[in-house]
Design a protein around this motif. Sequence first.
Motif, PDB file in Angstrom:
ATOM      1  N   ILE A   1      72.994 -36.910  11.609  1.00 17.63           N
ATOM      2  CA  ILE A   1      71.600 -37.321  11.424  1.00 17.63           C
ATOM      3  C   ILE A   1      71.373 -37.827   9.995  1.00 17.63           C
ATOM      4  CG2 ILE A   1      69.218 -36.481  11.343  1.00 17.63           C
ATOM      5  CD1 ILE A   1      69.989 -34.555  13.627  1.00 17.63           C
ATOM      6  N   LYS A   2      71.931 -37.117   9.016  1.00 21.74           N
ATOM      7  CA  LYS A   2      71.758 -37.517   7.619  1.00 21.74           C
ATOM      8  C   LYS A   2      72.486 -38.815   7.296  1.00 21.74           C
ATOM      9  CE  LYS A   2      74.302 -35.900   4.296  1.00 21.74           C
ATOM     10  NZ  LYS A   2      74.656 -37.170   3.613  1.00 21.74           N
ATOM     11  N   ARG A   3      73.600 -39.027   7.944  1.00 27.46           N
ATOM     12  CA  ARG A   3      74.547 -40.117   7.706  1.00 27.46           C
ATOM     13  C   ARG A   3      75.415 -39.800   6.499  1.00 27.46           C
ATOM     14  NH1 ARG A   3      74.862 -42.436  12.522  1.00 27.46           N
ATOM     15  NH2 ARG A   3      72.858 -43.226  13.259  1.00 27.46           N
TER      16      ARG A   3
ATOM     17  N   VAL B   1      73.121 -30.341   3.646  1.00 25.79           N
ATOM     18  CA  VAL B   1      73.066 -31.514   4.531  1.00 25.79           C
ATOM     19  C   VAL B   1      72.057 -31.342   5.661  1.00 25.79           C
ATOM     20  CG1 VAL B   1      75.466 -32.108   4.053  1.00 25.79           C
ATOM     21  CG2 VAL B   1      74.938 -30.702   6.048  1.00 25.79           C
ATOM     22  N   GLY B   2      71.598 -30.123   5.911  1.00 23.47           N
ATOM     23  CA  GLY B   2      70.757 -29.881   7.074  1.00 23.47           C
ATOM     24  C   GLY B   2      69.340 -29.457   6.771  1.00 23.47           C
ATOM     25  N   SER B   3      68.846 -29.757   5.547  1.00 25.08           N
ATOM     26  CA  SER B   3      67.518 -29.286   5.154  1.00 25.08           C
ATOM     27  C   SER B   3      66.404 -30.295   5.390  1.00 25.08           C
ATOM     28  CB  SER B   3      67.533 -28.892   3.665  1.00 25.08           C
ATOM     29  OG  SER B   3      68.413 -27.817   3.459  1.00 25.08           O
TER      30      SER B   3
ATOM     31  N   HIS C   1      63.524 -34.526   3.183  1.00 24.47           N
ATOM     32  CA  HIS C   1      62.936 -34.355   1.852  1.00 24.47           C
ATOM     33  C   HIS C   1      63.755 -33.448   0.945  1.00 24.47           C
ATOM     34  CE1 HIS C   1      59.358 -36.550   2.993  1.00 24.47           C
ATOM     35  NE2 HIS C   1      59.189 -35.772   4.053  1.00 24.47           N
ATOM     36  N   THR C   2      64.450 -32.499   1.508  1.00 26.58           N
ATOM     37  CA  THR C   2      65.141 -31.515   0.663  1.00 26.58           C
ATOM     38  C   THR C   2      66.657 -31.535   0.793  1.00 26.58           C
ATOM     39  OG1 THR C   2      64.856 -29.826   2.384  1.00 26.58           O
ATOM     40  CG2 THR C   2      63.162 -29.954   0.663  1.00 26.58           C
TER      41      THR C   2
END
Length: 360
Positions: A53-55, A12-14, A17-18
């Motif tokens: 941040i990702k949601r 979840v924290g990459s 793009h990744t």
Amino acid sequence: MSNEFRELLKHVGSGSHTSRALTRAEAAAATRMMLTQTATPAQIGAFMIAHRIKRPTAEELAGTLDAYEALGPTLPAIAPDSAYSRPALVLSCPYDGRSRTAPVTPVTALVLAAAGVPVVLHGGDRMPTKEGIPLIELWRQLGVDLSIHSLEQAHTLFNRTGLGFVYLPRHFPLAHGLVPYRDQIGKRPPFATVELMWSPYAGPHTLVMGFVHPPTEEFAKGTFGLRGQTDWISVKGLEGSCDLARGRTAIVGVSHQGGFERLLLHPRDYGFEGDDVELGDEASLGDRLLDVLAGQPSALQKTALWNAGFYLWQGGAADSLETGLAQAEDLLMTGKAMARLEALRQHVAALSHTLMYSHN
């Protein structure tokens, strides 16, 4: 450090793009490790920020709710011989409370209970980031301390009064243990959304979820679909609560047995238009709610009637909004809702006496 959690955190924290969304099983595992604090504080804080941040996705939210169900408290179904035979309404409001507008949720709950509709509430103490007045403090101002009972005693109270309260610090200490992270990261984590979708009640019920942003409702549709929750209501309420506004059109979604209906309720069409009441002095809020229960006319009373009438309708005690509004007025003006508060006070006092006696 948990290496298993570290791998989930990497997903979840990459970055945009990744990174990838977790599966439902992975989200459940990550939530379990955070609740039990198998993950380290650094890992938990990093996950909360990265996930925000990702949601979150509906599948991830479903997994988190799976973990809540597995590790958290469940208030048993109300007894079959109880006076409260209707399916319950579970009112899920933001845990960080209200800071701008005056809440009427306790009055709504008392009116519903007086009409035979059981109500389940849940929440904790003052909570970041808003630190607004929580439900537990509103009840204390009304002379009812719902924080001291075990889950078994809360169920006893629920059977006797139609009002159940699941109190986070006492009944779900694992989730309460994550509250400090909200203050430390300075933002609401996705757990704040999960709490709106969580039902800690085992019996037949309709879950009512307050929300602010439309995407939250879309997340709810997908999440409830995955978890088989067919009966739920979403309310674009005051500060994200379950309280309908009077200063604007009430936007409501109603899901019943898989069918979804959008309601746009204009207060002016029912004689309830007006400005939403400001919170004002927190210390006087209990007295203002008592005035409402005593039938004294005010802007706050109109807000209470608007809400109580709507929920009587949705709770099955009235066959239309108009009928619900008339019934709400009757229950307030005849003192039946106030009598429900008095009964609640008496039962709480009796349970508290039993609790004190057992400790001696």
